[in-house]
Motif scaffolding. Structure first.
Motif, PDB file in Angstrom:
ATOM      1  N   GLN A  49       4.837   9.623  -4.645  1.00  0.00           N
ATOM      2  CA  GLN A  49       4.007   9.903  -5.817  1.00  0.00           C
ATOM      3  C   GLN A  49       2.531  10.064  -5.463  1.00  0.00           C
ATOM      4  O   GLN A  49       1.689  10.162  -6.342  1.00  0.00           O
ATOM      5  CB  GLN A  49       4.159   8.762  -6.843  1.00  0.00           C
ATOM      6  CG  GLN A  49       5.562   8.589  -7.370  1.00  0.00           C
ATOM      7  CD  GLN A  49       6.022   9.788  -8.171  1.00  0.00           C
ATOM      8  OE1 GLN A  49       5.287  10.333  -8.971  1.00  0.00           O
ATOM      9  NE2 GLN A  49       7.254  10.219  -7.926  1.00  0.00           N
ATOM     10  N   HIS A  99       8.440   5.068  -2.814  1.00  0.00           N
ATOM     11  CA  HIS A  99       8.144   5.686  -4.104  1.00  0.00           C
ATOM     12  C   HIS A  99       6.650   5.964  -4.241  1.00  0.00           C
ATOM     13  O   HIS A  99       6.247   7.036  -4.689  1.00  0.00           O
ATOM     14  CB  HIS A  99       8.627   4.770  -5.231  1.00  0.00           C
ATOM     15  CG  HIS A  99       8.334   5.285  -6.599  1.00  0.00           C
ATOM     16  ND1 HIS A  99       9.069   6.296  -7.180  1.00  0.00           N
ATOM     17  CD2 HIS A  99       7.383   4.943  -7.499  1.00  0.00           C
ATOM     18  CE1 HIS A  99       8.586   6.539  -8.379  1.00  0.00           C
ATOM     19  NE2 HIS A  99       7.564   5.736  -8.608  1.00  0.00           N
ATOM     20  N   ARG A 100       5.827   5.012  -3.845  1.00  0.00           N
ATOM     21  CA  ARG A 100       4.366   5.197  -3.931  1.00  0.00           C
ATOM     22  C   ARG A 100       3.924   6.359  -3.043  1.00  0.00           C
ATOM     23  O   ARG A 100       3.076   7.151  -3.429  1.00  0.00           O
ATOM     24  CB  ARG A 100       3.639   3.911  -3.568  1.00  0.00           C
ATOM     25  CG  ARG A 100       3.794   2.824  -4.637  1.00  0.00           C
ATOM     26  CD  ARG A 100       3.081   1.559  -4.229  1.00  0.00           C
ATOM     27  NE  ARG A 100       1.647   1.737  -4.157  1.00  0.00           N
ATOM     28  CZ  ARG A 100       0.801   1.578  -5.186  1.00  0.00           C
ATOM     29  NH1 ARG A 100       1.271   1.238  -6.371  1.00  0.00           N
ATOM     30  NH2 ARG A 100      -0.495   1.745  -5.025  1.00  0.00           N
ATOM     31  N   GLN A 145       0.494   7.871  -4.422  1.00  0.00           N
ATOM     32  CA  GLN A 145      -0.290   6.719  -4.855  1.00  0.00           C
ATOM     33  C   GLN A 145      -0.808   5.996  -3.623  1.00  0.00           C
ATOM     34  O   GLN A 145      -0.206   6.077  -2.545  1.00  0.00           O
ATOM     35  CB  GLN A 145       0.559   5.766  -5.696  1.00  0.00           C
ATOM     36  CG  GLN A 145       1.027   6.365  -7.000  1.00  0.00           C
ATOM     37  CD  GLN A 145       1.931   5.419  -7.762  1.00  0.00           C
ATOM     38  OE1 GLN A 145       2.566   4.554  -7.193  1.00  0.00           O
ATOM     39  NE2 GLN A 145       1.983   5.608  -9.071  1.00  0.00           N
ATOM     40  N   GLU A 171       8.533   1.165 -14.535  1.00  0.00           N
ATOM     41  CA  GLU A 171       8.277   1.723 -13.196  1.00  0.00           C
ATOM     42  C   GLU A 171       9.206   1.095 -12.160  1.00  0.00           C
ATOM     43  O   GLU A 171       9.746   1.794 -11.298  1.00  0.00           O
ATOM     44  CB  GLU A 171       6.820   1.521 -12.792  1.00  0.00           C
ATOM     45  CG  GLU A 171       6.503   2.134 -11.439  1.00  0.00           C
ATOM     46  CD  GLU A 171       5.078   1.903 -10.969  1.00  0.00           C
ATOM     47  OE1 GLU A 171       4.701   2.524  -9.965  1.00  0.00           O
ATOM     48  OE2 GLU A 171       4.351   1.096 -11.590  1.00  0.00           O
ATOM     49  N   VAL A 195       4.581  -3.917  -9.244  1.00  0.00           N
ATOM     50  CA  VAL A 195       5.370  -2.914  -9.946  1.00  0.00           C
ATOM     51  C   VAL A 195       6.171  -3.669 -11.001  1.00  0.00           C
ATOM     52  O   VAL A 195       6.808  -4.677 -10.695  1.00  0.00           O
ATOM     53  CB  VAL A 195       6.327  -2.175  -8.981  1.00  0.00           C
ATOM     54  CG1 VAL A 195       7.102  -1.105  -9.698  1.00  0.00           C
ATOM     55  CG2 VAL A 195       5.548  -1.585  -7.824  1.00  0.00           C
TER      56      VAL A 195
END
Length: 116
Positions: free
Chosen positions: A26, A22-23, A28, A73, A69
């Motif tokens: 995104q 996910h990071r 990140q 989120e 997290v």
């Protein structure tokens, strides 16, 4: 009125994989290195559920990097995994852990998978 309750349990390693993916998706900061300790973080009563991951540095790089997290989120990350794996989710209602259920389920996960 009847209520449907679903329990979807994730192995801690699946949560780590989901959070890191996910990071990356995104854009990140996701450090390179090996995953060290990870698991559910102890929080005060009423605080949002939180999962922490420690990334150990590769040789020649700076110290360990921690990722935490929590709350909405964390739920978004886990729901995206459910959608990718085509796990049915309710159309209506809350997709957020209840105040009571996470602790029982997480205590089970802690004992079953050796998470402190």
């Amino acid at each position: 009125m009847p209520t449907e309750v679903r329990h979807i349990l994730f192995k801690p390693t699946e949560v780590v994989e989901a959070v890191l993916a996910h990071r990356r998706a995104q854009n990140q900061a996701t450090p390179s290195g090996q995953v060290g300790e990870f698991g559910i973080l102890e929080r005060p009563a009423g605080a949002p559920l939180a999962f922490g991951i420690q990334v150990l540095p590769d040789r020649g790089t700076a110290g360990a990097f921690s990722i935490v997290v929590e709350g909405v989120e964390l739920v978004a990350v886990l729901l995206s995994v459910c959608r990718e794996r085509k796990i049915p989710l309710p159309m209506r209602g809350s997709n957020y852990p209840s105040q009571n259920m996470p602790n029982r389920g997480l205590n089970h996960l802690r004992s079953r998978h050796g998470i402190s």
